[in-house]
Design an enzyme around this catalytic site. Structure first.
Site, PDB file in Angstrom:
ATOM      1  N   LYS A 107      33.833  34.906  42.975  1.00 27.65           N
ATOM      2  CA  LYS A 107      34.409  36.235  43.226  1.00 27.65           C
ATOM      3  C   LYS A 107      33.568  36.901  44.290  1.00 27.65           C
ATOM      4  O   LYS A 107      32.366  36.630  44.398  1.00 27.65           O
ATOM      5  CB  LYS A 107      34.372  37.076  41.948  1.00 27.65           C
ATOM      6  N   ASP A 147      42.409  40.354  46.126  1.00 27.88           N
ATOM      7  CA  ASP A 147      42.135  41.056  44.870  1.00 27.88           C
ATOM      8  C   ASP A 147      42.319  42.541  45.197  1.00 27.88           C
ATOM      9  O   ASP A 147      42.890  42.879  46.237  1.00 27.88           O
ATOM     10  CB  ASP A 147      40.701  40.728  44.399  1.00 27.88           C
TER      11      ASP A 147
END
Ligand code: NAD
Length: 418
Positions: A107, A147
């Site tokens: 991430k 995201d």
């Protein structure tokens, strides 16, 4: 802040520990899974429109590559921290493991309020962030995706920057790209469709079908709109939907294509005619069969969990139920299908996008959807089996299955040098 200090990271480790104990995970494996493999912090200098330079902080946390290249989104948000990114990277490892994908968890993010950036500033930021990460990302190394605060255009800029630097086109470096430059058909609706596939599986455990079932969606963005539409098309009665402006409710069932048309013209559901307007809090506690929180984290808490009337909670969003709320719902007999399973449709089709890009061979939308259904429903069956065997909640069972696959792979690969 150290990677382990944030609340989300601590909660993630708690869930990991209970899942590890459920499946008797090797303690040495658990010790390794509790920490990310690598955390990268970069300074990202950006030329602003007024010609000044601002320096932002960017992160990429690579949690585990045991099962394959790291995979996970890039988030642009003013509250991004190393610890939040580390927690989300850790969860990606378990999501990819549970879904049987040949990918690990990563991430990334930049601590910036993207709403304050012009398009040019956002492009400058994205290109410099990509360049600072250098060969830490790449089609065989680490594959980012959109995201919060990033979108297909952001992915196109990353793909172009990376390709310029290596000297040839490399679409496999990111997923969630526009279809014109190697994105996959079906990616836009994948998470919402996965939410509907897992809803059908959850209902089937109680011999129920989606047709005629009453469903409520919180969040009417990418996940909520597609989820509501696919449920509506399958004959479900979508009683209510909501977004940041509030909720709309019709006991006879909303006409979802009409609501989507209204939102495309007016941005929010507020003002939609001939329905009852309700708050987000009221929406969560409506009487219905299925509640699908598809907006944001921590909306079902110890305070409102006892008032939830749904028999199934399908976590389309990441982390909509707190740990305490999950416990309360489980004790009350409400089945919570956890995020790493329920919203897995997105990462599955991202995986397909990567595979199609590497092969330069693209599939039809029907093929994509059918292959995604096989993977997500197969994962549901594995979770349900462990849940039935151990009589735990679905989240612990999902994490347990994810830990099992990782444990086997880590023991087979062994520890280098010894
Ligand atoms: P989005 O930005 O398209 O939509 C978010 C929706 O939530 C919007 O309708 C917004 O108005 C609403 N919302 C925002 N704040 C709210 C509030 N306080 N109360 C009620 N509604 C509110 O985002 P998305 O892509 O649909 O993602 C939603 C969730 O699903 C996030 O948690 C995301 O991490 C998760 N998720 C998304 C994907 C994907 O493929 N898009 C994949 C996995 C997980």
């Amino acid at each position: 802040m150290d990677f382990s200090e944030g609340e989300l990271f601590k909660n993630t480790i708690k869930i990991l520990e209970s899942a590890a104990s459920l499946v008797n995970c090797d303690p040495n494996v658990l010790e390794r899974l509790k920490r990310p493999k690598r955390s990268i912090i970069v300074s990202v200098p950006v030329r602003m429109d007024d010609y000044t330079v601002k320096v932002f902080t960017g992160y990429r946390v690579q949690h585990s590559s045991t099962l394959g290249p790291f995979k996970g989104g890039f988030r642009y948000h003013q509250d991004v921290t190393l610890s939040e990114v580390a927690a989300l990277a850790t969860l990606m490892t378990f999501k990819c493991s549970l879904l049987n994908l040949p990918l690990g968890g990563g991430k990334g993010g930049v601590r910036v309020d993207p709403t304050l950036l012009s398009r040019t500033e956002k492009q400058n930021l994205t290109r410099r962030f990509t360049s600072e990460l250098g060969h830490s990302i790449g089609p065989s190394v680490d594959i980012p995706a959109p995201d919060m605060g990033t979108d297909p255009q952001t992915m196109a800029w990353i793909m172009d920057t990376y390709s310029q630097e290596v000297g040839y086109s490399q679409p496999g470096v990111v997923t969630g790209k526009p279809v014109e430059i190697g994105g996959s058909l079906g990616r836009a609706g994948a998470t919402g469709l996965g939410v509907v596939f897992t809803t059908e599986k959850a209902l089937a455990t109680q011999k129920q079908q989606i047709s005629g079932t009453s469903i409520v969606f919180q969040g009417f963005g990418n996940v909520g709109q597609h989820g509501a539409l696919y449920a509506h098309q399958r004959g479900a009665k979508v009683l209510a939907v909501s977004d940041v402006s509030g909720g709309i409710f019709d006991p006879k069932g909303l006409n979802i294509p009409e609501v989507i048309k209204y939102v495309s013209e007016n941005k929010v559901v507020k003002g939609f005619a001939n329905v009852e307007h309700i708050s987000n809090e009221q929406l969560l506690t409506l009487k219905c069969d299925v509640l699908a929180p598809c907006a944001m984290e921590n909306v079902i808490t110890a305070e409102n969990a006892s008032q939830i009337q749904a028999k199934f909670v399908i976590e389309g969003a990441n982390g909509p139920c707190t740990n305490d709320a999950s416990k309360i719902l489980h004790e009350r007999g409400v089945m919570v299908v956890p995020d790493i399973l329920a919203n897995g449709g997105g990462v599955i089709v991202s995986y397909f996008e990567w595979v199609q890009g590497l092969q330069h061979y693209f599939w039809t939308e029907d093929e994509v959807n059918a292959k995604m259904k096989l993977i997500i429903t197969g994962a549901f069956d594995k979770v349900w089996e462990l849940q039935q065997e151990k009589k735990v909640d679905m989240r612990t069972a999902a994490m347990g299955q994810a830990v099992r696959r990782l444990e086997r792979a880590m023991l087979l690969r062994g520890l280098y040098p010894r």
